[in-house]
Design an enzyme around this catalytic site. Structure first.
Site, PDB file in Angstrom:
ATOM      1  N   GLU A 190     -13.830  -2.541  -1.687  1.00  0.00           N
ATOM      2  CA  GLU A 190     -14.060  -2.768  -0.253  1.00  0.00           C
ATOM      3  C   GLU A 190     -15.458  -2.321   0.153  1.00  0.00           C
ATOM      4  OE1 GLU A 190     -10.877  -1.497   2.280  1.00  0.00           O
ATOM      5  OE2 GLU A 190     -12.018  -1.825   4.114  1.00  0.00           O
ATOM      6  N   ASP A 217       0.834  -1.209   0.000  1.00  0.00           N
ATOM      7  CA  ASP A 217       0.000   0.000   0.000  1.00  0.00           C
ATOM      8  C   ASP A 217       0.863   1.251   0.000  1.00  0.00           C
ATOM      9  OD1 ASP A 217      -2.738  -0.430  -0.104  1.00  0.00           O
ATOM     10  OD2 ASP A 217      -2.874  -0.944   2.027  1.00  0.00           O
TER      11      ASP A 217
HETATM   12  O1  KIV Z   1      -4.686  -2.172   4.197  1.00  0.00           O
HETATM   13  C1  KIV Z   1      -5.368  -3.167   3.981  1.00  0.00           C
HETATM   14  O2  KIV Z   1      -5.340  -4.172   4.709  1.00  0.00           O
HETATM   15  C2  KIV Z   1      -6.254  -3.161   2.815  1.00  0.00           C
HETATM   16  C3  KIV Z   1      -7.219  -4.281   2.699  1.00  0.00           C
HETATM   17  C4  KIV Z   1      -8.360  -4.047   3.604  1.00  0.00           C
HETATM   18  C5  KIV Z   1      -7.654  -4.493   1.290  1.00  0.00           C
HETATM   19  O3  KIV Z   1      -6.207  -2.268   2.028  1.00  0.00           O
END
Ligand code: KIV
Length: 272
Positions: free
Chosen positions: A190, A91
């Site tokens: 989500e 991310d």
């Molecule tokens: O940060 C995370 O765990 C996510 C998931 C909920 C897809 O983005």
């Protein structure tokens, strides 16, 4: 695991695309550390997401906003050291890409160079399209994330289901198509209605992976701590718990304390 998956050495974006075309569901879980990532990879998980949910489940913050790029890099490098097969996505944390597409690219390059991960995930649609294009033009695969995007929690004000009205549903569909056109290799949806997620998965040619988005999408992702029952309080409808690790760890710890206090541990065989 299917016979086809057993032959696969490493999961790539091409293999994920083929899985969508073949109707083989994609499995994805979050991971944040070396030891757990190694178990999930050995078990055959297709995608490991180093999610900014590390901010919640690893660091104890209320939201995903506080986690830094340096902290994400620490978690991602630990995960990558453990894996042999899974595709690792990291991310882009809050504050590391919203400025402009150059900032997004610089953050991505740090992630790729310092962790060895295989791609990045970015929250948002139209508003991040320039960044998505710029990152992809540098050769890095990008996964989109629409619906409930936790980095915008203070804009939403609640973790309730998103895109239940027509306006938001139409925007989500448009954003999903823009992400695909920009070159995203997959999209996470989500907490949106299952029938909307179905429409997105049917109208897109790239894999659509859901969390709280129902059963019609091309794959599923859960936060590892939720799926293993490490969190006792978090009980959304979409969560299926496969273990109750909180209870198991609690009992084991109590037994350990008991064994020390009662002088049962260590015994004669457990000393030099
Ligand atoms: O940060 C995370 O765990 C996510 C998931 C909920 C897809 O983005």
């Amino acid at each position: 695991m299917s016979a086809a998956s057993k032959e696969i050495k490493r999961i790539t974006t091409h293999i994920l695309q083929k899985m969508k075309m073949d109707g083989e569901r994609i499995s994805m879980l979050t991971a944040y550390d070396f030891s757990m990532a190694g178990i999930l990879d050995d078990a055959g998980i297709d995608i490991l997401l180093v999610g900014d949910s590390a901010s919640n489940v690893m660091a104890g913050h209320e939201t995903t906003l506080p986690i830094t790029l340096d902290q994400m890099i620490y978690h991602a490098a630990s995960v990558v050291r453990a894996i042999k097969r899974s595709f690792v996505v990291v991310d882009l944390p809050f504050g590391s890409y919203q400025g402009n597409s150059k900032e997004a690219l610089i953050s991505t390059i740090r992630i790729m160079k310092e962790t060895g991960a295989h791609g990045v995930k970015i929250e948002g649609g139209e508003e991040v399209i320039e960044s998505v294009k710029r990152i992809i033009s540098s050769g890095v695969p990008v996964m989109g994330h629409l619906g409930l995007t936790p980095q915008s929690i203070y804009k939403f004000g609640t973790y309730a289901v998103r895109a239940t009205d027509d306006t938001e549903a139409q925007k989500l569909l448009k954003d999903a198509k823009l992400l695909q056109e920009a070159g995203a290799f997959a999209i996470v949806l989500e907490k949106i209605p299952a029938l909307l997620a179905k429409q997105v998965a049917e109208e897109l040619t790239i894999p659509v992976i859901g969390i709280g988005a129902g059963k019609y999408v091309d794959g599923q992702v859960l936060v590892m701590h939720d799926m293993l029952g490490i969190n006792k309080e978090f009980k959304p409808r979409f969560l299926r718990r496969y273990l109750n690790l909180y209870d198991d760890i609690f009992k084991a710890t109590q037994q350990y304390i008991h064994d020390i206090k009662s002088r049962d541990f260590p015994n004669d065989q457990e000393q030099y």
